[in-house]
Design an enzyme around this catalytic site. Sequence first.
Site, PDB file in Angstrom:
ATOM      1  N   TYR A 199       0.826  -1.218   0.000  1.00  0.00           N
ATOM      2  CA  TYR A 199       0.000   0.000   0.000  1.00  0.00           C
ATOM      3  C   TYR A 199       0.856   1.262   0.000  1.00  0.00           C
ATOM      4  O   TYR A 199       0.442   2.286  -0.562  1.00  0.00           O
ATOM      5  CB  TYR A 199      -1.015  -0.034   1.154  1.00  0.00           C
ATOM      6  CG  TYR A 199      -2.116  -1.029   0.862  1.00  0.00           C
ATOM      7  CD1 TYR A 199      -3.121  -0.729  -0.053  1.00  0.00           C
ATOM      8  CD2 TYR A 199      -2.112  -2.292   1.440  1.00  0.00           C
ATOM      9  CE1 TYR A 199      -4.095  -1.651  -0.378  1.00  0.00           C
ATOM     10  CE2 TYR A 199      -3.096  -3.226   1.118  1.00  0.00           C
ATOM     11  CZ  TYR A 199      -4.080  -2.897   0.213  1.00  0.00           C
ATOM     12  OH  TYR A 199      -5.053  -3.816  -0.130  1.00  0.00           O
TER      13      TYR A 199
ATOM     14  N   ARG B  63       1.481   1.905  -3.590  1.00  0.00           N
ATOM     15  CA  ARG B  63       0.269   2.433  -4.246  1.00  0.00           C
ATOM     16  C   ARG B  63       0.085   3.915  -3.886  1.00  0.00           C
ATOM     17  O   ARG B  63      -0.260   4.744  -4.688  1.00  0.00           O
ATOM     18  CB  ARG B  63      -0.997   1.676  -3.805  1.00  0.00           C
ATOM     19  CG  ARG B  63      -0.963   0.180  -3.888  1.00  0.00           C
ATOM     20  CD  ARG B  63      -1.304  -0.316  -5.281  1.00  0.00           C
ATOM     21  NE  ARG B  63      -0.201  -0.195  -6.200  1.00  0.00           N
ATOM     22  CZ  ARG B  63       0.897  -0.972  -6.200  1.00  0.00           C
ATOM     23  NH1 ARG B  63       1.052  -1.919  -5.321  1.00  0.00           N
ATOM     24  NH2 ARG B  63       1.859  -0.788  -7.081  1.00  0.00           N
TER      25      ARG B  63
ATOM     26  N   ASN C  87     -12.889   2.653  -5.886  1.00  0.00           N
ATOM     27  CA  ASN C  87     -11.477   3.028  -5.877  1.00  0.00           C
ATOM     28  C   ASN C  87     -11.049   3.538  -4.513  1.00  0.00           C
ATOM     29  O   ASN C  87     -11.832   4.162  -3.791  1.00  0.00           O
ATOM     30  CB  ASN C  87     -11.202   4.098  -6.938  1.00  0.00           C
ATOM     31  CG  ASN C  87     -11.402   3.553  -8.330  1.00  0.00           C
ATOM     32  OD1 ASN C  87     -11.472   2.340  -8.510  1.00  0.00           O
ATOM     33  ND2 ASN C  87     -11.502   4.434  -9.309  1.00  0.00           N
TER      34      ASN C  87
ATOM     35  N   HIS D  15     -14.548   0.760  -0.707  1.00  0.00           N
ATOM     36  CA  HIS D  15     -13.445  -0.133  -0.337  1.00  0.00           C
ATOM     37  C   HIS D  15     -12.330   0.574   0.422  1.00  0.00           C
ATOM     38  O   HIS D  15     -11.205   0.085   0.470  1.00  0.00           O
ATOM     39  CB  HIS D  15     -12.893  -0.822  -1.601  1.00  0.00           C
ATOM     40  CG  HIS D  15     -13.888  -1.731  -2.255  1.00  0.00           C
ATOM     41  ND1 HIS D  15     -13.827  -2.113  -3.574  1.00  0.00           N
ATOM     42  CD2 HIS D  15     -15.000  -2.336  -1.744  1.00  0.00           C
ATOM     43  CE1 HIS D  15     -14.847  -2.915  -3.848  1.00  0.00           C
ATOM     44  NE2 HIS D  15     -15.569  -3.057  -2.768  1.00  0.00           N
TER      45      HIS D  15
HETATM   46  P1  NAD Z   1     -11.040  -4.164 -12.224  1.00  0.00           P
HETATM   47  O1  NAD Z   1      -9.564  -4.081 -12.320  1.00  0.00           O
HETATM   48  O2  NAD Z   1     -11.664  -5.474 -11.911  1.00  0.00           O
HETATM   49  O3  NAD Z   1     -11.691  -3.670 -13.601  1.00  0.00           O
HETATM   50  C1  NAD Z   1     -11.257  -2.508 -14.236  1.00  0.00           C
HETATM   51  C2  NAD Z   1     -12.184  -2.233 -15.394  1.00  0.00           C
HETATM   52  O4  NAD Z   1     -11.770  -1.009 -15.952  1.00  0.00           O
HETATM   53  C3  NAD Z   1     -12.152  -3.277 -16.499  1.00  0.00           C
HETATM   54  O5  NAD Z   1     -13.476  -3.687 -16.815  1.00  0.00           O
HETATM   55  C4  NAD Z   1     -11.523  -2.529 -17.674  1.00  0.00           C
HETATM   56  O6  NAD Z   1     -12.073  -2.903 -18.919  1.00  0.00           O
HETATM   57  C5  NAD Z   1     -11.870  -1.109 -17.353  1.00  0.00           C
HETATM   58  N1  NAD Z   1     -10.995  -0.093 -17.932  1.00  0.00           N
HETATM   59  C6  NAD Z   1      -9.667  -0.174 -18.200  1.00  0.00           C
HETATM   60  N2  NAD Z   1      -9.236   0.985 -18.733  1.00  0.00           N
HETATM   61  C7  NAD Z   1     -10.301   1.825 -18.778  1.00  0.00           C
HETATM   62  C8  NAD Z   1     -10.505   3.156 -19.222  1.00  0.00           C
HETATM   63  N3  NAD Z   1      -9.499   3.880 -19.717  1.00  0.00           N
HETATM   64  N4  NAD Z   1     -11.747   3.704 -19.117  1.00  0.00           N
HETATM   65  C9  NAD Z   1     -12.784   2.982 -18.618  1.00  0.00           C
HETATM   66  N5  NAD Z   1     -12.658   1.700 -18.198  1.00  0.00           N
HETATM   67  C10 NAD Z   1     -11.428   1.123 -18.289  1.00  0.00           C
HETATM   68  O7  NAD Z   1     -11.477  -3.059 -11.200  1.00  0.00           O
HETATM   69  P2  NAD Z   1     -12.807  -2.877 -10.336  1.00  0.00           P
HETATM   70  O8  NAD Z   1     -13.988  -3.358 -11.096  1.00  0.00           O
HETATM   71  O9  NAD Z   1     -12.761  -1.488  -9.843  1.00  0.00           O
HETATM   72  O10 NAD Z   1     -12.653  -3.849  -9.083  1.00  0.00           O
HETATM   73  C11 NAD Z   1     -11.468  -4.172  -8.494  1.00  0.00           C
HETATM   74  C12 NAD Z   1     -11.117  -3.647  -7.133  1.00  0.00           C
HETATM   75  O11 NAD Z   1      -9.878  -3.045  -7.339  1.00  0.00           O
HETATM   76  C13 NAD Z   1     -11.928  -2.594  -6.518  1.00  0.00           C
HETATM   77  O12 NAD Z   1     -12.333  -3.092  -5.318  1.00  0.00           O
HETATM   78  C14 NAD Z   1     -10.976  -1.417  -6.222  1.00  0.00           C
HETATM   79  O13 NAD Z   1     -11.016  -1.120  -4.842  1.00  0.00           O
HETATM   80  C15 NAD Z   1      -9.643  -1.942  -6.499  1.00  0.00           C
HETATM   81  N6  NAD Z   1      -8.695  -1.053  -7.212  1.00  0.00           N
HETATM   82  C16 NAD Z   1      -8.715   0.288  -7.036  1.00  0.00           C
HETATM   83  C17 NAD Z   1      -7.840   1.094  -7.753  1.00  0.00           C
HETATM   84  C18 NAD Z   1      -7.887   2.585  -7.525  1.00  0.00           C
HETATM   85  O14 NAD Z   1      -8.235   3.029  -6.446  1.00  0.00           O
HETATM   86  N7  NAD Z   1      -7.587   3.391  -8.553  1.00  0.00           N
HETATM   87  C19 NAD Z   1      -6.938   0.545  -8.636  1.00  0.00           C
HETATM   88  C20 NAD Z   1      -6.921  -0.849  -8.779  1.00  0.00           C
HETATM   89  C21 NAD Z   1      -7.825  -1.626  -8.076  1.00  0.00           C
END
Ligand code: NAD
Length: 229
Positions: free
Chosen positions: A53, A56, A87, A104
Amino acid sequence: MRKIVVLTGAGISAESGISTFRDSGGLWETHRIEDVATPQAWDKDPALVLEFYNQRRKKLLEVEPNPAHYALARLDDHFDLTVITQNVDDLHERGGSKKVLHLHGELKKSRSTADPDLVYEIQGWELNLGDTCEKGSQLRPHIVWFGEAVPNIMPAANLCSQADILLVIGTSLAVYPAAGLIDYVPHSSPKYLIDPNARPMPWIPNLTVIPEKAGSSVPGIVDMLLKET
Ligand code: NAD
Protein backbone atom coordinates in the site's frame (compact mmCIF):
# COMPACT_ATOMS: atom_id res chain seq x y z
CA MET A 1 -33.21 17.99 -8.50
CA ARG A 2 -32.81 14.68 -10.31
CA LYS A 3 -30.59 12.16 -8.61
CA ILE A 4 -27.59 10.70 -10.42
CA VAL A 5 -25.49 7.89 -9.02
CA VAL A 6 -22.11 7.26 -10.59
CA LEU A 7 -20.57 3.90 -9.76
CA THR A 8 -16.87 3.85 -10.60
CA GLY A 9 -14.08 1.28 -10.60
CA ALA A 10 -10.39 1.13 -11.28
CA GLY A 11 -10.89 1.86 -15.01
CA ILE A 12 -11.77 5.51 -14.44
CA SER A 13 -8.34 6.07 -12.91
CA ALA A 14 -6.43 4.03 -15.52
CA GLU A 15 -5.82 7.05 -17.78
CA SER A 16 -4.37 8.89 -14.78
CA GLY A 17 -1.70 6.19 -14.65
CA ILE A 18 -3.01 3.98 -11.85
CA SER A 19 -3.05 0.27 -12.73
CA THR A 20 -6.34 -1.60 -12.65
CA PHE A 21 -6.36 -5.01 -11.01
CA ARG A 22 -7.54 -7.42 -13.65
CA ASP A 23 -6.45 -6.00 -17.02
CA SER A 24 -3.21 -7.21 -18.58
CA GLY A 25 -0.44 -5.29 -16.84
CA GLY A 26 -2.79 -4.93 -13.86
CA LEU A 27 -1.73 -5.21 -10.25
CA TRP A 28 -2.79 -8.84 -9.80
CA GLU A 29 -0.19 -9.91 -12.37
CA THR A 30 2.58 -8.81 -10.01
CA HIS A 31 0.95 -9.45 -6.63
CA ARG A 32 -1.28 -12.27 -5.42
CA ILE A 33 -4.47 -10.97 -3.79
CA GLU A 34 -4.05 -13.36 -0.88
CA ASP A 35 -0.51 -12.06 -0.16
CA VAL A 36 -1.38 -8.37 0.13
CA ALA A 37 -5.10 -7.67 0.35
CA THR A 38 -6.63 -10.05 2.90
CA PRO A 39 -6.77 -10.13 6.72
CA GLN A 40 -4.74 -13.35 6.54
CA ALA A 41 -1.96 -11.54 4.67
CA TRP A 42 -1.91 -8.87 7.37
CA ASP A 43 -1.63 -11.54 10.10
CA LYS A 44 1.15 -13.34 8.22
CA ASP A 45 3.31 -10.51 6.92
CA PRO A 46 2.14 -6.99 7.87
CA ALA A 47 5.37 -5.43 6.58
CA LEU A 48 4.69 -6.78 3.07
CA VAL A 49 1.09 -5.53 3.19
CA LEU A 50 2.19 -2.08 4.37
CA GLU A 51 4.83 -1.92 1.64
CA PHE A 52 2.27 -2.87 -1.06
CA TYR A 53 0.00 0.00 0.00
CA ASN A 54 2.95 2.37 0.52
CA GLN A 55 3.88 1.86 -3.13
CA ARG A 56 0.27 2.43 -4.25
CA ARG A 57 0.14 5.62 -2.11
CA LYS A 58 3.46 6.88 -3.45
CA LYS A 59 2.15 6.43 -6.99
CA LEU A 60 -1.08 8.22 -6.11
CA LEU A 61 0.85 11.31 -5.03
CA GLU A 62 2.45 11.45 -8.51
CA VAL A 63 -0.75 11.32 -10.60
CA GLU A 64 -3.59 13.70 -11.39
CA PRO A 65 -7.31 13.36 -12.10
CA ASN A 66 -8.14 12.87 -15.79
CA PRO A 67 -10.90 14.40 -17.97
CA ALA A 68 -13.43 11.83 -16.72
CA HIS A 69 -13.00 12.83 -13.07
CA TYR A 70 -13.18 16.54 -13.92
CA ALA A 71 -16.23 16.08 -16.17
CA LEU A 72 -18.26 14.33 -13.45
CA ALA A 73 -17.67 17.28 -11.11
CA ARG A 74 -19.42 19.55 -13.67
CA LEU A 75 -22.69 17.72 -12.93
CA ASP A 76 -22.69 18.66 -9.24
CA ASP A 77 -24.39 22.04 -9.67
CA HIS A 78 -27.21 20.63 -11.79
CA PHE A 79 -28.03 17.26 -10.23
CA ASP A 80 -28.11 15.68 -6.80
CA LEU A 81 -25.07 13.55 -7.59
CA THR A 82 -23.21 10.96 -5.55
CA VAL A 83 -20.14 9.13 -6.75
CA ILE A 84 -19.98 5.64 -5.28
CA THR A 85 -16.47 4.43 -5.94
CA GLN A 86 -14.72 1.12 -5.51
CA ASN A 87 -11.48 3.03 -5.88
CA VAL A 88 -9.25 3.77 -2.95
CA ASP A 89 -7.61 6.73 -4.67
CA ASP A 90 -8.76 10.33 -4.09
CA LEU A 91 -8.99 11.38 -7.74
CA HIS A 92 -12.74 12.06 -7.64
CA GLU A 93 -12.24 14.45 -4.71
CA ARG A 94 -9.27 16.11 -6.40
CA GLY A 95 -11.31 16.33 -9.62
CA GLY A 96 -13.88 18.40 -7.74
CA SER A 97 -16.69 15.94 -6.93
CA LYS A 98 -18.43 16.97 -3.72
CA LYS A 99 -20.15 13.77 -2.59
CA VAL A 100 -17.97 10.66 -2.82
CA LEU A 101 -18.77 7.41 -1.01
CA HIS A 102 -15.81 5.03 -0.87
CA LEU A 103 -16.88 1.40 -0.76
CA HIS A 104 -13.45 -0.13 -0.34
CA GLY A 105 -11.68 2.43 1.83
CA GLU A 106 -9.19 5.19 1.19
CA LEU A 107 -5.51 4.82 0.44
CA LYS A 108 -4.56 8.09 2.11
CA LYS A 109 -6.05 7.06 5.46
CA SER A 110 -4.99 4.67 8.19
CA ARG A 111 -7.06 2.97 10.85
CA SER A 112 -6.37 1.62 14.32
CA THR A 113 -6.21 -2.18 14.57
CA ALA A 114 -7.79 -1.87 18.05
CA ASP A 115 -10.64 0.56 17.31
CA PRO A 116 -12.04 0.82 13.75
CA ASP A 117 -13.52 4.24 14.53
CA LEU A 118 -10.04 5.73 14.86
CA VAL A 119 -9.21 6.80 11.31
CA TYR A 120 -6.36 9.18 10.42
CA GLU A 121 -5.04 11.02 7.36
CA ILE A 122 -1.61 9.69 6.38
CA GLN A 123 0.95 12.43 5.94
CA GLY A 124 3.20 11.62 2.98
CA TRP A 125 3.15 8.11 1.54
CA GLU A 126 4.52 5.81 4.22
CA LEU A 127 2.74 3.80 6.89
CA ASN A 128 5.15 1.56 8.79
CA LEU A 129 5.32 -1.04 11.50
CA GLY A 130 5.49 0.88 14.77
CA ASP A 131 3.09 3.64 13.62
CA THR A 132 0.37 3.57 16.24
CA CYS A 133 -3.01 5.09 17.05
CA GLU A 134 -3.61 7.26 20.11
CA LYS A 135 -4.34 4.08 22.09
CA GLY A 136 -0.95 2.64 21.16
CA SER A 137 -2.12 0.00 18.65
CA GLN A 138 -0.57 -0.59 15.24
CA LEU A 139 -2.17 1.32 12.38
CA ARG A 140 -3.30 -0.56 9.24
CA PRO A 141 -4.35 0.76 5.84
CA HIS A 142 -7.96 2.06 5.84
CA ILE A 143 -8.83 -0.43 3.13
CA VAL A 144 -11.59 -3.03 2.91
CA TRP A 145 -9.69 -6.22 2.21
CA PHE A 146 -11.07 -9.24 0.39
CA GLY A 147 -13.10 -11.24 2.88
CA GLU A 148 -13.98 -8.20 5.03
CA ALA A 149 -17.42 -6.60 5.38
CA VAL A 150 -18.18 -3.51 3.28
CA PRO A 151 -19.60 -1.01 5.80
CA ASN A 152 -20.83 1.46 3.16
CA ILE A 153 -22.78 -1.05 1.09
CA MET A 154 -26.19 -0.28 2.65
CA PRO A 155 -25.92 3.52 2.20
CA ALA A 156 -24.80 2.80 -1.38
CA ALA A 157 -27.76 0.49 -2.02
CA ASN A 158 -30.14 3.15 -0.66
CA LEU A 159 -28.67 5.76 -2.99
CA CYS A 160 -28.99 3.38 -5.96
CA SER A 161 -32.62 2.60 -5.15
CA GLN A 162 -33.43 6.33 -5.55
CA ALA A 163 -31.32 7.00 -8.65
CA ASP A 164 -33.02 8.63 -11.64
CA ILE A 165 -29.92 8.00 -13.75
CA LEU A 166 -27.00 5.58 -13.21
CA LEU A 167 -23.56 5.86 -14.77
CA VAL A 168 -21.24 2.87 -14.32
CA ILE A 169 -17.67 3.66 -15.31
CA GLY A 170 -14.56 1.49 -15.54
CA THR A 171 -15.48 -1.54 -13.51
CA SER A 172 -15.36 -5.20 -14.46
CA LEU A 173 -18.39 -5.70 -12.18
CA ALA A 174 -16.52 -8.71 -10.82
CA VAL A 175 -16.24 -7.71 -7.16
CA TYR A 176 -19.29 -8.26 -4.96
CA PRO A 177 -21.20 -6.78 -3.22
CA ALA A 178 -20.37 -3.64 -5.26
CA ALA A 179 -21.30 -5.33 -8.55
CA GLY A 180 -24.80 -6.06 -7.21
CA LEU A 181 -25.59 -2.36 -6.67
CA ILE A 182 -26.86 -2.00 -10.24
CA ASP A 183 -29.78 -4.30 -9.31
CA TYR A 184 -31.06 -1.73 -6.79
CA VAL A 185 -31.55 0.98 -9.43
CA PRO A 186 -35.20 1.31 -10.57
CA HIS A 187 -35.96 -0.51 -13.85
CA SER A 188 -37.26 2.72 -15.39
CA SER A 189 -34.04 4.70 -14.74
CA PRO A 190 -31.64 5.02 -17.68
CA LYS A 191 -28.28 3.34 -17.07
CA TYR A 192 -25.02 3.83 -18.94
CA LEU A 193 -22.05 1.46 -18.74
CA ILE A 194 -18.78 3.00 -19.92
CA ASP A 195 -15.92 0.51 -20.19
CA PRO A 196 -13.83 -0.42 -23.25
CA ASN A 197 -14.26 -4.11 -22.42
CA ALA A 198 -17.93 -3.95 -21.50
CA ARG A 199 -20.08 -6.77 -22.79
CA PRO A 200 -23.82 -6.52 -23.50
CA MET A 201 -25.90 -7.17 -20.36
CA PRO A 202 -29.40 -7.65 -21.82
CA TRP A 203 -30.85 -8.68 -18.45
CA ILE A 204 -30.36 -5.15 -17.09
CA PRO A 205 -33.32 -2.95 -18.11
CA ASN A 206 -32.71 0.40 -19.78
CA LEU A 207 -28.94 -0.11 -20.11
CA THR A 208 -26.83 1.56 -22.79
CA VAL A 209 -23.35 0.07 -23.14
CA ILE A 210 -20.64 2.47 -24.31
CA PRO A 211 -17.50 0.40 -25.00
CA GLU A 212 -15.06 3.32 -24.79
CA LYS A 213 -12.39 4.68 -22.48
CA ALA A 214 -13.60 6.95 -19.70
CA GLY A 215 -11.34 9.92 -20.48
CA SER A 216 -12.58 10.26 -24.04
CA SER A 217 -16.27 9.43 -23.52
CA VAL A 218 -17.35 10.73 -20.09
CA PRO A 219 -16.99 14.47 -20.97
CA GLY A 220 -19.41 13.98 -23.91
CA ILE A 221 -21.89 12.04 -21.78
CA VAL A 222 -21.77 14.81 -19.17
CA ASP A 223 -22.48 17.39 -21.92
CA MET A 224 -25.46 15.30 -23.04
CA LEU A 225 -26.86 15.15 -19.48
CA LEU A 226 -26.36 18.88 -18.97
CA LYS A 227 -28.27 19.62 -22.20
CA GLU A 228 -31.23 17.64 -20.82
CA THR A 229 -31.52 19.80 -17.69
P1 NAD B 1 -11.04 -4.16 -12.22
O1 NAD B 1 -9.56 -4.08 -12.32
O2 NAD B 1 -11.66 -5.47 -11.91
O3 NAD B 1 -11.69 -3.67 -13.60
C1 NAD B 1 -11.26 -2.51 -14.24
C2 NAD B 1 -12.18 -2.23 -15.39
O4 NAD B 1 -11.77 -1.01 -15.95
C3 NAD B 1 -12.15 -3.28 -16.50
O5 NAD B 1 -13.48 -3.69 -16.81
C4 NAD B 1 -11.52 -2.53 -17.67
O6 NAD B 1 -12.07 -2.90 -18.92
C5 NAD B 1 -11.87 -1.11 -17.35
N1 NAD B 1 -11.00 -0.09 -17.93
C6 NAD B 1 -9.67 -0.17 -18.20
N2 NAD B 1 -9.24 0.99 -18.73
C7 NAD B 1 -10.30 1.82 -18.78
C8 NAD B 1 -10.51 3.16 -19.22
N3 NAD B 1 -9.50 3.88 -19.72
N4 NAD B 1 -11.75 3.70 -19.12
C9 NAD B 1 -12.78 2.98 -18.62
N5 NAD B 1 -12.66 1.70 -18.20
C10 NAD B 1 -11.43 1.12 -18.29
O7 NAD B 1 -11.48 -3.06 -11.20
P2 NAD B 1 -12.81 -2.88 -10.34
O8 NAD B 1 -13.99 -3.36 -11.10
O9 NAD B 1 -12.76 -1.49 -9.84
O10 NAD B 1 -12.65 -3.85 -9.08
C11 NAD B 1 -11.47 -4.17 -8.49
C12 NAD B 1 -11.12 -3.65 -7.13
O11 NAD B 1 -9.88 -3.04 -7.34
C13 NAD B 1 -11.93 -2.59 -6.52
O12 NAD B 1 -12.33 -3.09 -5.32
C14 NAD B 1 -10.98 -1.42 -6.22
O13 NAD B 1 -11.02 -1.12 -4.84
C15 NAD B 1 -9.64 -1.94 -6.50
N6 NAD B 1 -8.70 -1.05 -7.21
C16 NAD B 1 -8.72 0.29 -7.04
C17 NAD B 1 -7.84 1.09 -7.75
C18 NAD B 1 -7.89 2.59 -7.52
O14 NAD B 1 -8.24 3.03 -6.45
N7 NAD B 1 -7.59 3.39 -8.55
C19 NAD B 1 -6.94 0.55 -8.64
C20 NAD B 1 -6.92 -0.85 -8.78
C21 NAD B 1 -7.82 -1.63 -8.08
